[in-house]
Scaffold this active site. Structure first.
Site, PDB file in Angstrom:
ATOM      1  N   HIS A 392      16.515  19.084  15.924  1.00  0.00           N
ATOM      2  CA  HIS A 392      16.360  18.734  14.503  1.00  0.00           C
ATOM      3  C   HIS A 392      15.495  19.794  14.894  1.00  0.00           C
ATOM      4  CE1 HIS A 392      16.203  18.086  10.589  1.00  0.00           C
ATOM      5  NE2 HIS A 392      17.543  17.229  10.594  1.00  0.00           N
ATOM      6  N   ASP A 396      17.522  22.756  11.635  1.00  0.00           N
ATOM      7  CA  ASP A 396      17.720  21.707  10.642  1.00  0.00           C
ATOM      8  C   ASP A 396      19.599  21.468  10.442  1.00  0.00           C
ATOM      9  OD1 ASP A 396      14.939  21.171  10.031  1.00  0.00           O
ATOM     10  OD2 ASP A 396      14.887  23.300   9.071  1.00  0.00           O
TER      11      ASP A 396
END
Length: 424
Positions: A392, A396
């Site tokens: 992450h 995203d």
């Protein structure tokens, strides 16, 4: 002039190797290119070959441990040069500039006298973990060098009530060597947590510690792809390989990475480094039931290979992995990994752990027929479960979803690119 036999580096984590087998005897005449020594690290084995022709002088015995860059043997050009070594195992060898351990010409260590102590890094680490005072030990290696087996012996001696290598502590009554279990369970066996198992464990923990993993799961409808594969199986002899769904997914992943390069990257030193080469790793379990560990050979430039070429490469690397014959170059340089954990036909989804420093890994589950809704009707379709873990910090959720969308078009054959390229 004598030529040195120097231990090469076998991967990122390998600092110590074991000399598993000398292929020729002391003093034997060997020819350039002959297999001369098998060595083993935590995750790989390697066959050293003679760089020149000559007479073999062995400095480290079979079964000994040696650090990377250690001179373990010498090949003398002539019989006269070999004779000058003493012809038996304790003569000095030309010293390598990068040698990390002593050669046989160095004096034996002195325990607890201020003299230099020779001990392998693995043995030193084991001694620290088990509270062994290795300065009190007599090593079994060349010139008294302390090796893993010496620490193992010291641990066994301590458990049996003997004192070599045990740090000073108050006397205690003898105890059973079997560990105490307050629940009254009996022990069947103990498996040392070291070697490949420990390297894998440490790498997985390190990955979880430094990455921000997020796993996304779903299913791909392989109705169209299944028809392609049936055609591939029918023409297996012409293609020269049996194409599997895992081969097809590696093909599709390599194309998806080419279309969305951000997933083909690594976060290193505050930089997201997007790689030009698309090198797809394939996780391979070792042993009949995967009990011997896991390795990840790498298909280099997979996006430039046809499906048939990828299939042949997966077969080649898989066979070499299971035979424990992979060389370092075959396990390095990966930019993304595919793990076919559903190959045994049991699990559908998982939370695969990123193979650092990569930033993504795709797990493939068990292909199974499921009822799905298509055109407002219920049909039975072959569905392939997937689990994508991405870092992450690099991508995203929306970016990872975009990548999965590209992969969906390729896997479900809604892209013209697939029908045009898959047969070539």
């Amino acid at each position: 002039m004598a030529e040195q036999l120097i231990v090469p580096k076998l991967g990122m984590a390998a600092a110590v190797v074991t000399l598993t087998e000398w292929k020729a005897n002391e003093g034997a005449r060997i020819e350039k290119g002959d297999a001369v020594l098998d060595i083993e690290a935590e995750k790989s084995t390697f066959e050293m070959t003679a760089p020149v022709s000559g007479y073999l002088h062995i400095l480290y015995p079979q079964g000994a441990e040696a650090d990377v860059s250690t001179v373990v043997g010498v090949i003398a050009e002539t019989e006269e040069e070999y004779a000058s070594f003493g012809g038996g195992g304790n003569a000095p060898a030309p010293k390598a500039e990068t040698a990390a351990t002593p050669t046989a010409a160095e004096p034996a260590p002195a325990a607890r006298t201020g003299g230099k102590m020779f001990i392998s890094p693995l043995a030193r680490r084991m001694a620290k973990e088990h509270g062994i005072d290795y300065a009190a030990l007599t090593g079994s290696g060349p010139n008294g060098r302390i090796q893993r087996q010496d620490i193992d012996a010291a641990i066994a001696a301590r458990q049996s009530g003997q004192v070599p290598g045990q740090r000073s502590q108050p006397a205690a009554p003898p105890v059973s060597s079997a560990p105490f279990d307050p629940a009254g369970r009996t022990l069947k066996e103990t498996i040392p947590y070291r070697g490949m198992r420990k390297v894998i464990g440490e790498n997985m923990l390190r990955s979880l510690a430094i990455n921000a993993p997020n796993t996304m799961s779903g299913d791909y409808d392989l109705t169209v792809m299944a028809k392609y594969r049936d055609n591939f199986i029918a023409h297996e002899s012409r293609l020269g390989t049996r194409i599997t769904y895992a081969d097809i997914m590696i093909w599709a992943v390599s194309r998806a990475l080419r279309q969305f390069p951000l997933m083909n990257s690594s976060l290193i030193e505050n930089e997201i480094r997007v790689w030009d080469a698309v090198n797809v790793g394939m996780a391979v379990a070792l042993g009949e039931h995967g009990e011997k560990g896991l390795v990840v050979p790498v298909i280099k430039n997979a996006d430039k290979l046809s499906l048939v070429e990828i299939s042949k490469e997966t077969k080649r690397l898989g066979a070499r992995a299971r035979a424990e014959q992979l060389i370092p170059d075959e396990m390095s340089g990966g930019t993304f990994t595919v793990s076919n954990f559903g190959s045994l036909g049991v699990s559908s989804y998982s939370t695969p752990i990123i193979n650092s420093p990569e930033s993504g890994i795709l797990g493939i589950g068990r292909l199974q027929k499921k009822p799905i809704v298509r055109n407002d009707g219920i049909v039975i379709a072959p569905m392939l479960p997937y689990s994508l873990t991405h870092d992450h910090r690099v991508t995203d959720g929306a970016a990872a979803e975009y990548f999965l969308g590209i992969l969906k078009k390729l896997a479900e054959n809604t892209s013209a690119e697939l029908s045009e390229l898959i047969l070539f």
